[in-house]
Scaffold this motif. Structure first.
Motif, short mmCIF file in Angstrom:
data_model
loop_
_atom_site.label_atom_id
_atom_site.label_comp_id
_atom_site.label_asym_id
_atom_site.label_seq_id
_atom_site.Cartn_x
_atom_site.Cartn_y
_atom_site.Cartn_z
N ALA A 129 0.83 -1.20 0.00
CA ALA A 129 0.00 0.00 0.00
C ALA A 129 0.88 1.26 0.00
O ALA A 129 0.58 2.24 -0.67
CB ALA A 129 -0.93 0.00 1.20
N GLU A 130 1.98 1.25 0.76
CA GLU A 130 2.88 2.39 0.80
C GLU A 130 3.54 2.61 -0.56
O GLU A 130 3.67 3.74 -1.02
CB GLU A 130 3.96 2.18 1.86
N LYS A 131 3.95 1.53 -1.22
CA LYS A 131 4.55 1.66 -2.55
C LYS A 131 3.55 2.24 -3.55
O LYS A 131 3.91 3.09 -4.37
CB LYS A 131 5.05 0.30 -3.06
N ALA A 132 2.35 1.77 -3.51
CA ALA A 132 1.33 2.26 -4.45
C ALA A 132 1.03 3.73 -4.19
O ALA A 132 0.77 4.49 -5.13
CB ALA A 132 0.05 1.43 -4.30
N TYR A 133 1.09 4.15 -2.93
CA TYR A 133 0.80 5.54 -2.60
C TYR A 133 1.93 6.46 -3.04
O TYR A 133 1.68 7.56 -3.51
CB TYR A 133 0.57 5.66 -1.09
N ARG A 134 3.18 6.02 -2.90
CA ARG A 134 4.32 6.85 -3.22
C ARG A 134 4.60 6.94 -4.70
O ARG A 134 5.31 7.83 -5.16
CB ARG A 134 5.56 6.33 -2.51
N LYS A 135 4.07 6.01 -5.50
CA LYS A 135 4.32 6.05 -6.95
C LYS A 135 3.67 7.28 -7.55
O LYS A 135 2.51 7.55 -7.31
CB LYS A 135 3.72 4.79 -7.61
N PRO A 136 4.45 8.01 -8.40
CA PRO A 136 3.84 9.18 -9.04
C PRO A 136 2.98 8.82 -10.22
O PRO A 136 2.96 7.87 -10.81
CB PRO A 136 5.04 10.02 -9.48
#
Length: 165
Positions: free
Chosen positions: A158-165
């Motif tokens: 979830a953190e990776k998906a949120y940080r992706k631009p």
């Protein structure tokens, strides 16, 4: 406009009692009795009522509502620690549910003859427990295997998906 007037007038015709009013436009009291009976209206006759003999009558049985049973108990984990916030519900009546307090205790009222409790909590296996009377019960929940590891993996994704631009 014409259509709505026709609809309303036909509706009014259906709602009026079947008497001289609907067919002649006059009130039933102003139409002679002989004319009312000769119209093509169905006449109703009442069948004679038959009353049973006094010996055939039985007293009415009084049906008492079931007394609600108070189901109480505590929910603990495998180490014996009380679990707060556990959902305890009745199988077959999910609207009857309770959440355990800080001491792991719960109270449910049931009208079912032999209630079965469904106990669920995040990270623990869901259980269905048959009750034995109104005696307080102790329910032990077991942790799900690999639950913490799976939860951490979901958080990282979830953190990776949120940080992706």
């Amino acid at each position: 406009m014409k259509l709505s007037f026709l609809f309303l007038s036909s509706l009014l015709y259906l709602l009026l009692p079947i008497s001289g009013v609907a067919q002649t436009g006059k009130s039933a009291s102003s139409v002679p009795v002989s004319r009312q009976a000769t119209k093509s209206q169905p006449t109703t006759t009442q069948a004679p009522t038959v009353t049973p003999a006094a010996t055939d009558m039985k007293p009415a049985e009084v049906i008492k509502p079931a007394e609600p049973a108070n189901l109480t108990g505590t929910v603990v984990d495998e180490t014996g620690k009380a679990l707060a916030g556990v959902t305890v519900s009745l199988v077959g009546a999910p609207q009857e549910s309770s959440i355990t307090n800080s001491a792991g205790g719960f109270l449910l009222r049931s009208l079912l003859p032999s209630p079965v409790l469904r106990v669920s909590y995040a990270g623990y296996e869901q259980q269905e427990v048959a009750t034995k009377g109104a005696a307080p019960m102790a329910i032990q929940l077991n942790k799900l295997p690999n639950y913490e590891r799976q939860r951490k993996q979901r958080e990282k994704a979830a953190e990776k998906a949120y940080r992706k631009p």
